[in-house]
Write a protein that holds these residues in place. Structure first.
Motif, PDB file in Angstrom:
ATOM      1  N   ARG A   1       0.849  -1.185   0.000  1.00  0.00           N
ATOM      2  CA  ARG A   1       0.000   0.000   0.000  1.00  0.00           C
ATOM      3  C   ARG A   1       0.886   1.236   0.000  1.00  0.00           C
ATOM      4  O   ARG A   1       2.039   1.193   0.418  1.00  0.00           O
ATOM      5  N   THR A   2       0.315   2.348  -0.476  1.00  0.00           N
ATOM      6  CA  THR A   2       1.072   3.591  -0.531  1.00  0.00           C
ATOM      7  C   THR A   2       1.261   4.155   0.877  1.00  0.00           C
ATOM      8  O   THR A   2       0.287   4.363   1.612  1.00  0.00           O
ATOM      9  N   ILE A   3       2.504   4.374   1.242  1.00  0.00           N
ATOM     10  CA  ILE A   3       2.859   4.946   2.534  1.00  0.00           C
ATOM     11  C   ILE A   3       3.694   6.190   2.266  1.00  0.00           C
ATOM     12  O   ILE A   3       4.554   6.190   1.382  1.00  0.00           O
ATOM     13  N   SER A   4       3.456   7.244   3.037  1.00  0.00           N
ATOM     14  CA  SER A   4       4.190   8.488   2.808  1.00  0.00           C
ATOM     15  C   SER A   4       5.686   8.274   3.016  1.00  0.00           C
ATOM     16  O   SER A   4       6.091   7.426   3.823  1.00  0.00           O
ATOM     17  N   PRO A   5       6.517   9.013   2.276  1.00  0.00           N
ATOM     18  CA  PRO A   5       7.968   8.870   2.421  1.00  0.00           C
ATOM     19  C   PRO A   5       8.447   9.084   3.855  1.00  0.00           C
ATOM     20  O   PRO A   5       9.382   8.427   4.312  1.00  0.00           O
ATOM     21  N   GLU A   6       7.798  10.023   4.574  1.00  0.00           N
ATOM     22  CA  GLU A   6       8.216  10.300   5.951  1.00  0.00           C
ATOM     23  C   GLU A   6       7.985   9.090   6.856  1.00  0.00           C
ATOM     24  O   GLU A   6       8.848   8.716   7.660  1.00  0.00           O
ATOM     25  N   VAL A   7       6.813   8.469   6.718  1.00  0.00           N
ATOM     26  CA  VAL A   7       6.503   7.308   7.549  1.00  0.00           C
ATOM     27  C   VAL A   7       7.394   6.125   7.166  1.00  0.00           C
ATOM     28  O   VAL A   7       7.906   5.410   8.038  1.00  0.00           O
ATOM     29  N   ARG A   8       7.583   5.935   5.874  1.00  0.00           N
ATOM     30  CA  ARG A   8       8.445   4.831   5.431  1.00  0.00           C
ATOM     31  C   ARG A   8       9.860   4.993   5.990  1.00  0.00           C
ATOM     32  O   ARG A   8      10.493   4.022   6.415  1.00  0.00           O
ATOM     33  N   LEU A   9      10.361   6.219   5.984  1.00  0.00           N
ATOM     34  CA  LEU A   9      11.696   6.479   6.515  1.00  0.00           C
ATOM     35  C   LEU A   9      11.779   6.127   7.998  1.00  0.00           C
ATOM     36  O   LEU A   9      12.757   5.519   8.450  1.00  0.00           O
ATOM     37  N   LYS A  10      10.738   6.480   8.750  1.00  0.00           N
ATOM     38  CA  LYS A  10      10.720   6.149  10.183  1.00  0.00           C
ATOM     39  C   LYS A  10      10.768   4.636  10.392  1.00  0.00           C
ATOM     40  O   LYS A  10      11.472   4.135  11.267  1.00  0.00           O
ATOM     41  N   VAL A  11       9.999   3.923   9.581  1.00  0.00           N
ATOM     42  CA  VAL A  11       9.965   2.463   9.706  1.00  0.00           C
ATOM     43  C   VAL A  11      11.326   1.870   9.354  1.00  0.00           C
ATOM     44  O   VAL A  11      11.836   0.987  10.061  1.00  0.00           O
ATOM     45  N   LEU A  12      11.937   2.345   8.290  1.00  0.00           N
ATOM     46  CA  LEU A  12      13.237   1.827   7.889  1.00  0.00           C
ATOM     47  C   LEU A  12      14.315   2.134   8.919  1.00  0.00           C
ATOM     48  O   LEU A  12      15.206   1.315   9.173  1.00  0.00           O
ATOM     49  N   GLN A  13      14.230   3.302   9.517  1.00  0.00           N
ATOM     50  CA  GLN A  13      15.183   3.639  10.570  1.00  0.00           C
ATOM     51  C   GLN A  13      15.007   2.720  11.777  1.00  0.00           C
ATOM     52  O   GLN A  13      15.993   2.296  12.402  1.00  0.00           O
ATOM     53  N   ALA A  14      13.747   2.390  12.098  1.00  0.00           N
ATOM     54  CA  ALA A  14      13.486   1.465  13.207  1.00  0.00           C
ATOM     55  C   ALA A  14      14.012   0.074  12.883  1.00  0.00           C
ATOM     56  O   ALA A  14      14.582  -0.609  13.741  1.00  0.00           O
ATOM     57  N   VAL A  15      13.813  -0.354  11.655  1.00  0.00           N
ATOM     58  CA  VAL A  15      14.331  -1.660  11.220  1.00  0.00           C
ATOM     59  C   VAL A  15      15.843  -1.709  11.389  1.00  0.00           C
ATOM     60  O   VAL A  15      16.404  -2.689  11.897  1.00  0.00           O
ATOM     61  N   GLU A  16      16.507  -0.633  10.967  1.00  0.00           N
ATOM     62  CA  GLU A  16      17.962  -0.588  11.045  1.00  0.00           C
ATOM     63  C   GLU A  16      18.452  -0.590  12.488  1.00  0.00           C
ATOM     64  O   GLU A  16      19.379  -1.321  12.849  1.00  0.00           O
ATOM     65  N   SER A  17      17.814   0.221  13.315  1.00  0.00           N
ATOM     66  CA  SER A  17      18.280   0.339  14.704  1.00  0.00           C
ATOM     67  C   SER A  17      18.000  -0.920  15.517  1.00  0.00           C
ATOM     68  O   SER A  17      18.784  -1.293  16.396  1.00  0.00           O
ATOM     69  N   LEU A  18      16.909  -1.614  15.220  1.00  0.00           N
ATOM     70  CA  LEU A  18      16.544  -2.812  15.985  1.00  0.00           C
ATOM     71  C   LEU A  18      17.135  -4.092  15.394  1.00  0.00           C
ATOM     72  O   LEU A  18      17.118  -5.140  16.055  1.00  0.00           O
ATOM     73  N   GLY A  19      17.644  -4.017  14.151  1.00  0.00           N
ATOM     74  CA  GLY A  19      18.169  -5.217  13.513  1.00  0.00           C
ATOM     75  C   GLY A  19      17.080  -6.208  13.145  1.00  0.00           C
ATOM     76  O   GLY A  19      17.271  -7.420  13.229  1.00  0.00           O
ATOM     77  N   TYR A  20      15.941  -5.685  12.703  1.00  0.00           N
ATOM     78  CA  TYR A  20      14.798  -6.543  12.390  1.00  0.00           C
ATOM     79  C   TYR A  20      15.011  -7.294  11.087  1.00  0.00           C
ATOM     80  O   TYR A  20      15.436  -6.727  10.075  1.00  0.00           O
ATOM     81  N   THR A  21      14.712  -8.596  11.077  1.00  0.00           N
ATOM     82  CA  THR A  21      14.728  -9.430   9.882  1.00  0.00           C
ATOM     83  C   THR A  21      13.362 -10.064   9.710  1.00  0.00           C
ATOM     84  O   THR A  21      12.904 -10.781  10.602  1.00  0.00           O
ATOM     85  N   PRO A  22      12.667  -9.815   8.598  1.00  0.00           N
ATOM     86  CA  PRO A  22      11.333 -10.402   8.409  1.00  0.00           C
ATOM     87  C   PRO A  22      11.385 -11.922   8.415  1.00  0.00           C
ATOM     88  O   PRO A  22      12.350 -12.526   7.942  1.00  0.00           O
ATOM     89  N   ASN A  23      10.367 -12.548   8.975  1.00  0.00           N
ATOM     90  CA  ASN A  23      10.258 -13.998   8.957  1.00  0.00           C
ATOM     91  C   ASN A  23       9.976 -14.465   7.543  1.00  0.00           C
ATOM     92  O   ASN A  23       9.011 -14.047   6.912  1.00  0.00           O
ATOM     93  N   ALA A  24      10.858 -15.324   7.015  1.00  0.00           N
ATOM     94  CA  ALA A  24      10.758 -15.718   5.612  1.00  0.00           C
ATOM     95  C   ALA A  24       9.456 -16.449   5.316  1.00  0.00           C
ATOM     96  O   ALA A  24       8.826 -16.240   4.284  1.00  0.00           O
ATOM     97  N   GLY A  25       9.031 -17.334   6.220  1.00  0.00           N
ATOM     98  CA  GLY A  25       7.808 -18.084   5.983  1.00  0.00           C
ATOM     99  C   GLY A  25       6.587 -17.187   5.966  1.00  0.00           C
ATOM    100  O   GLY A  25       5.735 -17.298   5.092  1.00  0.00           O
ATOM    101  N   ALA A  26       6.520 -16.270   6.921  1.00  0.00           N
ATOM    102  CA  ALA A  26       5.379 -15.362   6.968  1.00  0.00           C
ATOM    103  C   ALA A  26       5.367 -14.443   5.757  1.00  0.00           C
ATOM    104  O   ALA A  26       4.316 -14.156   5.178  1.00  0.00           O
ATOM    105  N   ARG A  27       6.554 -13.981   5.382  1.00  0.00           N
ATOM    106  CA  ARG A  27       6.627 -13.094   4.230  1.00  0.00           C
ATOM    107  C   ARG A  27       6.176 -13.814   2.961  1.00  0.00           C
ATOM    108  O   ARG A  27       5.494 -13.254   2.104  1.00  0.00           O
ATOM    109  N   ALA A  28       6.576 -15.080   2.820  1.00  0.00           N
ATOM    110  CA  ALA A  28       6.189 -15.835   1.636  1.00  0.00           C
ATOM    111  C   ALA A  28       4.684 -15.996   1.550  1.00  0.00           C
ATOM    112  O   ALA A  28       4.097 -15.896   0.476  1.00  0.00           O
TER     113      ALA A  28
END
Length: 338
Positions: A26-53
């Protein structure tokens, strides 16, 4: 373990918003997407491959089908594998290396299981049994190597015909009139290794056009046999002033062969090989060579494959790209002695 909920909390958004920001569904604003990506980077989040599939119908995994064949030089194959796996990783994909002898059965099994998003094929033969399976598979594929019938397939390869012609032109331009070409073992051709005869055909055609005497041989793919082959060939043609190598094992063995004969390149023999720059560095080879572009071919195949996967470009025209020969001059070619 860090979850998508942790990412959402750190970014100050809902769980669903964080998920959409990462999946792009879905379309997410660049500002919100940036916040999410920064959180991913800082927390070291890795999506679950099975759930993602399950959620996206994508595994973010590419299958790399290739074999380490006993009659071909294994370190040369590694250069292609590294090109594929490194570029896949840069684009966010893992690589599943499949080296089964029955490549067609392996491809069908993996395709049916939906465990990968696409295929990269190495060791492509003139009449490759994997190609009918790939054409029928729901996942796209890309080939490193030109088959006899490439219609409808994305194919990347060195232009071996042009490479053979280019090698002859290069030595002829320096004044060489008698040249030897050492290729891979003959059973590589019998198995469907068309790159061997494509380079030889290009060299032979150009040699005939220029009036160059060209002697062609198949060489072994391992020591000590290839060393003995080179000695025998050089004994047979003592007046030859140029040597072309479409055989990585021969290139690796040649320094010791020349040393044993009291010869040097280019004073006694001008030498042009066909192998990657990484291969030359690995074995400290002092010979000028046409770059086999192993890394580049692997990277381009992955880029084309990922474009098809992510853009759902199944109906886009097939892409066939033959890379022109480029010579890395390491000082082993010169005009022949009078």
């Amino acid at each position: 373990m860090v979850t998508i909920g942790d990412v959402a909390s750190a970014a100050g958004v809902s769980r669903s918003t964080a998920s959409y920001a990462l999946s792009g569904k879905r379309t997410i604003s660049p500002e919100v997407r940036l916040k999410v990506l920064q959180a991913v980077e800082s927390l070291g989040y890795t999506p679950n491959a099975g759930a993602r599939a399950l959620a996206t119908s994508q595994t973010r995994v590419l299958a790399l089908l290739g074999r380490f064949l006993s009659d071909e030089f294994a370190p040369a194959m590694l250069q292609y594998i590294l090109g594929v796996s490194n570029r896949a990783r840069e684009l966010g994909y893992d690589t599943l290396l499949v080296s089964e002898d029955d490549g067609a059965a392996a491809l069908k099994r993996i395709s049916d299981s939906r465990m990968v998003d696409g295929f990269v094929l190495l060791n492509v033969a003139e009449r490759d049994t994997r190609l009918p399976v790939l054409r029928a598979a729901p996942q796209p594929g890309a080939l490193v190597g030109l088959p006899g019938e490439p219609d409808g397939l994305d194919v990347f390869d060195l232009d071996f015909d042009a490479t053979g012609s280019f090698m002859i032109d290069t030595l002829h331009g320096l004044g060489h009139r008698e040249i030897v070409l050492v290729s891979q073992p003959e059973h590589v051709v019998e198995r469907g290794g068309a790159y061997v005869w494509r380079l030889a055909d290009g060299a032979r055609r150009r040699a005939d056009e220029l009036g160059v005497s060209l002697h062609t041989y198949f060489g072994s793919s391992s020591q000590p046999a290839i060393g003995a082959d080179l000695h025998r060939i050089l004994d047979t043609h003592p007046t030859a002033t140029g040597l072309l190598l479409n055989n990585e094992a021969a290139a690796a063995a040649l320094p010791s062969v020349l040393a044993a004969r009291g010869m040097t390149a280019p004073d006694d023999l001008s030498v042009i090989g066909r192998y990657s720059d990484d291969f030359a560095r690995t074995f400290s080879l002092p010979f000028s060579a046409v770059d086999s572009a192993a890394d580049e071919l692997g990277r381009r195949a992955v880029e084309q494959l990922v474009q098809r996967i992510e853009n759902r470009a199944d109906d886009a025209p097939a892409h066939l790209e033959l890379i022109a020969p480029v010579l890395h001059d390491r000082g082993s070619i010169a005009a022949p002695r009078p």
